[in-house]
Design a protein around this motif. Structure first.
Motif, PDB file in Angstrom:
ATOM      1  N   ASP A 245      37.604  27.199  47.048  1.00 52.71           N
ATOM      2  CA  ASP A 245      38.411  28.392  46.765  1.00 52.71           C
ATOM      3  C   ASP A 245      39.244  28.202  45.497  1.00 52.71           C
ATOM      4  N   THR A 246      39.233  27.004  44.941  1.00 52.59           N
ATOM      5  CA  THR A 246      39.986  26.745  43.722  1.00 52.59           C
ATOM      6  C   THR A 246      39.471  27.615  42.581  1.00 52.59           C
ATOM      7  N   ALA A 247      40.380  28.366  41.971  1.00 49.58           N
ATOM      8  CA  ALA A 247      40.007  29.299  40.914  1.00 49.58           C
ATOM      9  C   ALA A 247      41.269  29.964  40.383  1.00 49.58           C
ATOM     10  N   VAL A 248      41.089  30.705  39.293  1.00 45.70           N
ATOM     11  CA  VAL A 248      42.133  31.632  38.859  1.00 45.70           C
ATOM     12  C   VAL A 248      41.854  32.966  39.555  1.00 45.70           C
ATOM     13  N   TYR A 249      42.844  33.492  40.229  1.00 40.42           N
ATOM     14  CA  TYR A 249      42.714  34.737  40.963  1.00 40.42           C
ATOM     15  C   TYR A 249      43.331  35.884  40.163  1.00 40.42           C
ATOM     16  N   TYR A 250      42.553  36.950  40.023  1.00 42.63           N
ATOM     17  CA  TYR A 250      42.973  38.093  39.237  1.00 42.63           C
ATOM     18  C   TYR A 250      43.098  39.335  40.122  1.00 42.63           C
ATOM     19  N   CYS A 251      44.160  40.060  39.900  1.00 43.38           N
ATOM     20  CA  CYS A 251      44.340  41.353  40.540  1.00 43.38           C
ATOM     21  C   CYS A 251      43.739  42.425  39.636  1.00 43.38           C
ATOM     22  N   HIS A 252      43.107  43.426  40.222  1.00 42.69           N
ATOM     23  CA  HIS A 252      42.503  44.524  39.468  1.00 42.69           C
ATOM     24  C   HIS A 252      42.795  45.823  40.211  1.00 42.69           C
ATOM     25  N   ALA A 253      42.984  46.883  39.439  1.00 42.67           N
ATOM     26  CA  ALA A 253      43.233  48.183  40.063  1.00 42.67           C
ATOM     27  C   ALA A 253      42.696  49.306  39.185  1.00 42.67           C
ATOM     28  N   LYS A 254      42.286  50.363  39.829  1.00 36.41           N
ATOM     29  CA  LYS A 254      41.936  51.602  39.121  1.00 36.41           C
ATOM     30  C   LYS A 254      43.136  52.524  39.258  1.00 36.41           C
ATOM     31  N   THR A 255      43.761  52.835  38.131  1.00 34.80           N
ATOM     32  CA  THR A 255      44.967  53.655  38.163  1.00 34.80           C
ATOM     33  C   THR A 255      44.745  54.981  37.454  1.00 34.80           C
ATOM     34  N   PHE A 256      45.502  55.973  37.874  1.00 31.41           N
ATOM     35  CA  PHE A 256      45.440  57.315  37.309  1.00 31.41           C
ATOM     36  C   PHE A 256      46.833  57.681  36.820  1.00 31.41           C
ATOM     37  N   SER A 257      46.908  58.166  35.558  1.00 31.25           N
ATOM     38  CA  SER A 257      48.214  58.528  35.000  1.00 31.25           C
ATOM     39  C   SER A 257      48.524  60.002  35.200  1.00 31.25           C
ATOM     40  N   GLY A 258      47.536  60.757  35.689  1.00 32.96           N
ATOM     41  CA  GLY A 258      47.753  62.171  35.937  1.00 32.96           C
ATOM     42  C   GLY A 258      46.694  62.704  36.864  1.00 32.96           C
ATOM     43  N   PHE A 259      46.867  63.924  37.366  1.00 35.14           N
ATOM     44  CA  PHE A 259      45.949  64.489  38.353  1.00 35.14           C
ATOM     45  C   PHE A 259      44.530  64.599  37.807  1.00 35.14           C
ATOM     46  N   ALA A 260      44.380  65.019  36.566  1.00 33.86           N
ATOM     47  CA  ALA A 260      43.053  65.261  35.988  1.00 33.86           C
ATOM     48  C   ALA A 260      42.594  64.133  35.076  1.00 33.86           C
ATOM     49  N   ASN A 261      43.362  63.061  34.998  1.00 34.50           N
ATOM     50  CA  ASN A 261      43.022  61.969  34.074  1.00 34.50           C
ATOM     51  C   ASN A 261      41.958  61.054  34.660  1.00 34.50           C
ATOM     52  N   ALA A 262      41.158  60.486  33.761  1.00 30.86           N
ATOM     53  CA  ALA A 262      40.155  59.516  34.184  1.00 30.86           C
ATOM     54  C   ALA A 262      40.844  58.222  34.606  1.00 30.86           C
ATOM     55  N   PRO A 263      40.225  57.459  35.520  1.00 28.37           N
ATOM     56  CA  PRO A 263      40.852  56.205  35.948  1.00 28.37           C
ATOM     57  C   PRO A 263      40.819  55.142  34.849  1.00 28.37           C
ATOM     58  N   GLN A 264      41.816  54.289  34.887  1.00 30.80           N
ATOM     59  CA  GLN A 264      41.866  53.149  33.976  1.00 30.80           C
ATOM     60  C   GLN A 264      41.677  51.873  34.779  1.00 30.80           C
ATOM     61  N   ASP A 265      40.933  50.932  34.221  1.00 26.97           N
ATOM     62  CA  ASP A 265      40.771  49.618  34.840  1.00 26.97           C
ATOM     63  C   ASP A 265      41.853  48.695  34.296  1.00 26.97           C
ATOM     64  N   ILE A 266      42.720  48.256  35.188  1.00 25.03           N
ATOM     65  CA  ILE A 266      43.835  47.405  34.798  1.00 25.03           C
ATOM     66  C   ILE A 266      43.660  46.035  35.455  1.00 25.03           C
ATOM     67  N   TRP A 267      43.910  44.985  34.682  1.00 21.00           N
ATOM     68  CA  TRP A 267      43.801  43.606  35.173  1.00 21.00           C
ATOM     69  C   TRP A 267      45.137  42.889  35.037  1.00 21.00           C
ATOM     70  N   GLY A 268      45.410  42.025  35.995  1.00 23.01           N
ATOM     71  CA  GLY A 268      46.555  41.143  35.880  1.00 23.01           C
ATOM     72  C   GLY A 268      46.206  39.941  35.019  1.00 23.01           C
ATOM     73  N   GLN A 269      47.213  39.089  34.797  1.00 21.97           N
ATOM     74  CA  GLN A 269      47.030  37.934  33.918  1.00 21.97           C
ATOM     75  C   GLN A 269      46.390  36.760  34.642  1.00 21.97           C
ATOM     76  N   GLY A 270      46.340  36.804  35.952  1.00 19.44           N
ATOM     77  CA  GLY A 270      45.730  35.731  36.731  1.00 19.44           C
ATOM     78  C   GLY A 270      46.753  34.739  37.249  1.00 19.44           C
ATOM     79  N   THR A 271      46.457  34.174  38.399  1.00 18.20           N
ATOM     80  CA  THR A 271      47.304  33.132  38.970  1.00 18.20           C
ATOM     81  C   THR A 271      46.406  32.025  39.501  1.00 18.20           C
TER      82      THR A 271
END
Length: 121
Positions: free
Chosen positions: A89-115
């Motif tokens: 299980d040893t690795a760098v773990y990254y958080c990822h999310a699809k976020t929306f900045s508005g009702f009609a906006n396309a999703p953005q892929d956002i990544w964390g810096q890793g831990t």
């Protein structure tokens, strides 16, 4: 600008536990699926666990029964509880999310810096 900040990584002995947290901040209307990925040295990044906004979850076969993903939509946070950790299980773990900045906006892929998670055998 949306940011994801992870915390909770570290060094643990095999069989131990760690809990990772990831907090999203910035211009967020809503967040869709949130995931945890990991990347070990010399290997490709792989999906570990995912959770939809409604709470449906999905896990990699290698972590089923040991890891649990959860989220708090009111805080825009996602967590990964890791039990019975193994050296692999040893690795760098990254958080990822699809976020929306508005009702009609396309999703953005956002990544964390890793831990870094290191499991000693």
């Amino acid at each position: 600008q949306v940011q994801l900040v992870e915390s909770g990584g570290g060094l643990v002995q095999a069989g131990g536990s760690l809990r990772l947290s990831c907090a999203a901040s910035g211009r967020i209307f809503r967040i869709g699926t949130m995931d945890w990925y990991r990347q070990a040295p010399g290997k490709q990044r792989e999906l570990v666990a995912a959770i939809t906004s409604g709470g449906s979850t999905n896990y990699a076969d290698s972590v089923k029964g040991r890891f649990t993903i959860s989220r708090d939509n009111s805080k825009n946070e996602v967590y990964l509880q890791m039990n019975s950790l193994k050296a692999e299980d040893t690795a760098v773990y990254y958080c990822h999310a699809k976020t929306f900045s508005g009702f009609a906006n396309a999703p953005q892929d956002i990544w964390g810096q890793g831990t870094q998670v290191t499991v000693s055998s």
